[in-house]
Design an enzyme around this catalytic site. Structure first.
Site, PDB file in Angstrom:
ATOM      1  N   GLU A  10      10.935   3.178 -12.353  1.00 45.76           N
ATOM      2  CA  GLU A  10       9.929   3.089 -13.404  1.00 45.76           C
ATOM      3  C   GLU A  10      10.568   3.258 -14.687  1.00 45.76           C
ATOM      4  OE1 GLU A  10       6.660   5.853 -12.623  1.00 45.76           O
ATOM      5  OE2 GLU A  10       6.722   5.228 -10.560  1.00 45.76           O
ATOM      6  N   CYS A  43       9.277   8.617  -5.103  1.00 45.31           N
ATOM      7  CA  CYS A  43      10.049   8.171  -3.827  1.00 45.31           C
ATOM      8  C   CYS A  43      11.317   8.825  -3.297  1.00 45.31           C
ATOM      9  CB  CYS A  43      10.945   6.675  -4.277  1.00 45.31           C
ATOM     10  SG  CYS A  43       9.367   5.843  -4.922  1.00 45.31           S
ATOM     11  N   PHE A  44      12.043   9.303  -4.144  1.00 44.33           N
ATOM     12  CA  PHE A  44      13.341  10.237  -3.673  1.00 44.33           C
ATOM     13  C   PHE A  44      13.035  11.118  -2.543  1.00 44.33           C
ATOM     14  CE2 PHE A  44      16.219   9.232  -7.539  1.00 44.33           C
ATOM     15  CZ  PHE A  44      16.110   7.810  -7.254  1.00 44.33           C
ATOM     16  N   LEU A  80      21.131   7.715  -4.185  1.00 47.14           N
ATOM     17  CA  LEU A  80      20.864   7.933  -5.810  1.00 47.14           C
ATOM     18  C   LEU A  80      20.506   9.264  -5.993  1.00 47.14           C
ATOM     19  CD1 LEU A  80      18.824   4.723  -6.666  1.00 47.14           C
ATOM     20  CD2 LEU A  80      21.209   5.308  -7.647  1.00 47.14           C
ATOM     21  N   THR A  92       2.589   4.970   1.089  1.00 47.76           N
ATOM     22  CA  THR A  92       2.916   5.555   2.413  1.00 47.76           C
ATOM     23  C   THR A  92       3.463   6.869   1.909  1.00 47.76           C
ATOM     24  OG1 THR A  92       5.252   4.317   1.885  1.00 47.76           O
ATOM     25  CG2 THR A  92       3.614   3.178   3.584  1.00 47.76           C
ATOM     26  N   ALA A 118      18.323   7.539  -1.094  1.00 41.23           N
ATOM     27  CA  ALA A 118      18.970   8.704  -0.560  1.00 41.23           C
ATOM     28  C   ALA A 118      20.548   9.034  -1.483  1.00 41.23           C
ATOM     29  CB  ALA A 118      19.278   8.638   0.787  1.00 41.23           C
ATOM     30  N   VAL A 154       0.755  -1.074   0.040  1.00 37.04           N
ATOM     31  CA  VAL A 154       0.237  -0.011  -0.004  1.00 37.04           C
ATOM     32  C   VAL A 154       0.949   0.943   0.046  1.00 37.04           C
ATOM     33  CG1 VAL A 154      -2.012  -1.088   1.047  1.00 37.04           C
ATOM     34  CG2 VAL A 154      -0.045   0.078   2.419  1.00 37.04           C
ATOM     35  N   ARG A 187      17.328  18.714 -20.110  1.00 30.92           N
ATOM     36  CA  ARG A 187      17.775  17.511 -20.253  1.00 30.92           C
ATOM     37  C   ARG A 187      18.845  17.174 -21.056  1.00 30.92           C
ATOM     38  NH1 ARG A 187      15.337  14.160 -16.148  1.00 30.92           N
ATOM     39  NH2 ARG A 187      12.913  14.575 -15.728  1.00 30.92           N
TER      40      ARG A 187
HETATM   41  C1  UGA Z   1      13.671   5.074  -7.977  1.00 30.18           C
HETATM   42  C2  UGA Z   1      15.126   4.230  -7.737  1.00 30.18           C
HETATM   43  O1  UGA Z   1      16.081   4.573  -8.890  1.00 30.18           O
HETATM   44  C3  UGA Z   1      14.476   2.784  -7.567  1.00 30.18           C
HETATM   45  O2  UGA Z   1      15.682   2.058  -7.250  1.00 30.18           O
HETATM   46  C4  UGA Z   1      13.695   2.779  -6.587  1.00 30.18           C
HETATM   47  O3  UGA Z   1      13.070   1.288  -6.575  1.00 30.18           O
HETATM   48  C5  UGA Z   1      12.519   3.661  -6.859  1.00 30.18           C
HETATM   49  O4  UGA Z   1      12.844   5.091  -6.894  1.00 30.18           O
HETATM   50  C6  UGA Z   1      11.422   3.410  -5.601  1.00 30.18           C
HETATM   51  O5  UGA Z   1      11.796   3.833  -4.598  1.00 30.18           O
HETATM   52  O6  UGA Z   1      10.612   3.250  -5.957  1.00 30.18           O
HETATM   53  P1  UGA Z   1      12.320   5.969  -9.913  1.00 30.18           P
HETATM   54  O7  UGA Z   1      11.818   7.036  -9.079  1.00 30.18           O
HETATM   55  O8  UGA Z   1      11.431   5.058 -10.764  1.00 30.18           O
HETATM   56  O9  UGA Z   1      13.175   4.902  -9.186  1.00 30.18           O
HETATM   57  O10 UGA Z   1      13.204   6.457 -11.214  1.00 30.18           O
HETATM   58  P2  UGA Z   1      14.679   6.818 -11.270  1.00 30.18           P
HETATM   59  O11 UGA Z   1      15.390   6.610 -12.614  1.00 30.18           O
HETATM   60  O12 UGA Z   1      15.591   6.712 -10.058  1.00 30.18           O
HETATM   61  O13 UGA Z   1      14.633   8.542 -11.582  1.00 30.18           O
HETATM   62  C7  UGA Z   1      14.124   9.361 -10.430  1.00 30.18           C
HETATM   63  C8  UGA Z   1      14.227  10.963 -11.121  1.00 30.18           C
HETATM   64  O14 UGA Z   1      15.914  11.300 -11.035  1.00 30.18           O
HETATM   65  C9  UGA Z   1      13.827  11.138 -12.253  1.00 30.18           C
HETATM   66  O15 UGA Z   1      13.037  12.396 -12.257  1.00 30.18           O
HETATM   67  C10 UGA Z   1      15.237  11.105 -13.178  1.00 30.18           C
HETATM   68  O16 UGA Z   1      14.757  12.088 -14.482  1.00 30.18           O
HETATM   69  C11 UGA Z   1      16.099  11.821 -12.517  1.00 30.18           C
HETATM   70  N1  UGA Z   1      17.529  11.511 -12.660  1.00 30.18           N
HETATM   71  C12 UGA Z   1      17.764  10.383 -12.848  1.00 30.18           C
HETATM   72  C13 UGA Z   1      18.346  12.474 -13.053  1.00 30.18           C
HETATM   73  O17 UGA Z   1      18.109  13.738 -13.071  1.00 30.18           O
HETATM   74  N2  UGA Z   1      19.536  12.270 -13.305  1.00 30.18           N
HETATM   75  C14 UGA Z   1      19.982  10.756 -13.513  1.00 30.18           C
HETATM   76  O18 UGA Z   1      21.192  10.883 -13.769  1.00 30.18           O
HETATM   77  C15 UGA Z   1      19.168   9.786 -13.005  1.00 30.18           C
END
Ligand code: UGA
Length: 446
Positions: free
Chosen positions: A151, A258-259, A209, A75, A207, A73, A425
């Site tokens: 995603e 998530c982030f 990433l 959070t 955190a 669910v 981008r």
């Molecule tokens: C993120 C993590 O990468 C997954 O490992 C994790 O499981 C997931 O969150 C979660 O907790 O559910 P996600 O949010 O789907 O996955 O996508 P990301 O590819 O991580 O991108 C997140 C954001 O960072 C996007 O807005 C993307 O454009 C940005 N991003 C990513 C950058 O600005 N620069 C980069 O080099 C990479």
């Protein structure tokens, strides 16, 4: 769950939800209408639905029949009360745990799949423990099994994960879950930890990433100021095997569900345990991210002679990243809101995001032509060319593949000049855009 069903034909998987509409959508005969757009998901669901993958609103019956229950669910960050703006709202996890406690029969392994604050398993265990004490032969084991898929690449991430993490105290339960993943994931990639390490690893991975993105975006701003190029810097540092090349793409800031939520959660946990310096350290990652988003809106205004009132600006991309229709925390939301606040009329196009979603995110319905009255707004556009018609600038906010191949001569021809391309981008063909007579700003390029 669809991938588990696909990879384990001997296991019956039932996905339950209280929302009838949503379950009906998952059961839609037309696989292109599943509620989530994710490359490859339709094929996976198509292969196993009706065989060993079922979608149902019969929550209690599915719990009673299950050997293992995954709690998946949402959070979200709390919006009010104690910890508002930082702590996770656990009302749905608690409600689900109570429902499992009531409906379960015999021994049930309960797997936390939602991303949770550290020590949530304690709450879940306490609720299930009370049901166990009531007698009736019910017993429970609680495991933490966070998800690391991203995603846009969810299916390949699940089919070929870097690791699967299982946290728990009950060795039998851990091995039962490891046995499920073991049907397609090599044993050495299935990590077993205690339950708190597992919960904390999920927050920590996100955190770290997100921190890399804020780090490279901070350097991008410095590159712009000094004449360096952030992509050259990223390549130079990324070849150091200790740093590695991934997650070093400068951007309008990170988005997604998530982030930010997970970092704020970490910040809240640090403060809860009296760790102010670590809390402030991680909080800065989020602060830098929102600074980057506002910075991009500000620099567009500055370059357009200090005002966007009455001007039409084309916005290409609204999703938080390419290959998804998800807009949660998308950087486009904050940037568009800032520009509308400045009086601009935005023509917004995204290959997968519906105008209704954009209206919800921006908090205003589409409408109105650009005017000097100062009232900003937005309109949906069907294509980049249509969005650019009469516009003073094009902003690229999501890295969709199609934006790499835009016909800049055709776009420039329908814009009002002097015209700008703001590429947050760095995906567009900047040379072609310049050749077509546009001024070009690319993130991280001096
Ligand atoms: C993120 C993590 O990468 C997954 O490992 C994790 O499981 C997931 O969150 C979660 O907790 O559910 P996600 O949010 O789907 O996955 O996508 P990301 O590819 O991580 O991108 C997140 C954001 O960072 C996007 O807005 C993307 O454009 C940005 N991003 C990513 C950058 O600005 N620069 C980069 O080099 C990479």
């Amino acid at each position: 769950m669809a991938v588990i069903a696909d990879r384990c034909p001997g296991i019956q998987v039932t996905v339950v939800d209280l929302n009838e509409q949503r379950i009906a959508a998952w059961n839609d005969a037309d696989l292109s209408r599943l509620p989530v757009y994710e490359p490859g998901l339709d094929a996976v669901v198509g292969r196993s639905r009706g065989r060993n993958l079922h979608f149902s609103t019969e929550v209690d019956a599915a719990i009673a029949a299950a050997d293992m229950v995954f709690l998946a669910v949402n959070t979200p960050t709390k919006t009010r009360g104690l910890g508002a703006g930082q702590a996770s709202d656990l009302r749905w996890i608690e409600a689900s745990a109570r429902q499992v406690a009531t409906a379960a029969r015999g021994h049930t392994i309960v797997v936390e799949k939602s991303t949770l604050p550290v020590r949530t398993a304690e709450t879940v265990t306490a609720i299930l423990g009370a049901a166990q004490a009531d007698g009736g032969g019910k017993t429970f084991s609680v495991l933490s099994n966070p998800e690391f898929l991203a995603e846009g690449t969810a299916i390949t991430d699940l089919e070929n994960p870097d690791r699967v993490l299982i946290g728990g105290e009950d060795a039998g339960a851990i091995e039962a879950l490891a046995g499920v993943y073991g049907q397609w994931v090599p044993q050495e990639r299935i990590l077993r930890t205690n339950v708190w390490s597992s919960e904390l690893s999920k927050l920590t991975a996100n955190a770290f990433l997100a921190q890399r993105i804020s780090s490279i975006n901070a350097i991008a701003a410095l590159c712009e100021a000094t004449g360096a190029n952030v992509r050259e810097v990223a390549r130079a540092i990324g070849t150091d095997s200790r740093i590695g090349p991934k997650f070093l793409q400068a951007s309008p800031g990170f988005g997604g569900s998530c982030f930010q939520k997970d970092i704020l959660n970490l910040v809240y946990l640090c403060r809860h345990y009296g760790l102010e310096e670590p809390a402030a350290y991680w909080e800065q990652v989020v602060k830098l991210n929102s600074w980057q988003q506002h910075r991009i809106a500000r620099l567009a205004v500055r370059n357009l002679f200090g005002t966007v009132t009455g001007k039409r600006l084309a916005v290409l991309g609204f999703a938080f990243k390419a290959d998804t229709n998800d807009t949660r925390e998308a950087p486009a939301i904050r940037i568009c809101r800032d520009l509308i606040e400045e009086g601009a009329t935005l023509a917004i196009v995204d290959p997968k995001v519906e105008p209704e979603q954009i209206a919800r995110d921006l908090g205003c319905s589409p409408g109105g032509a650009a005017s000097l009255s100062g009232e900003g707004g937005w309109v949906p556009a069907a294509s980049p060319e249509e969005a650019a018609r009469g516009a003073d600038a094009v902003l690229i906010l999501t890295e969709w593949g199609v934006y790499r191949q835009l016909d800049w001569a055709a776009i420039a021809a329908v814009m009002r000049h002097p015209a700008w391309l703001f590429d947050a981008r760095a995906v567009a063909d900047a040379e072609a855009a310049r050749a077509a007579g546009l001024n070009v700003w690319r993130v991280g390029e001096g």
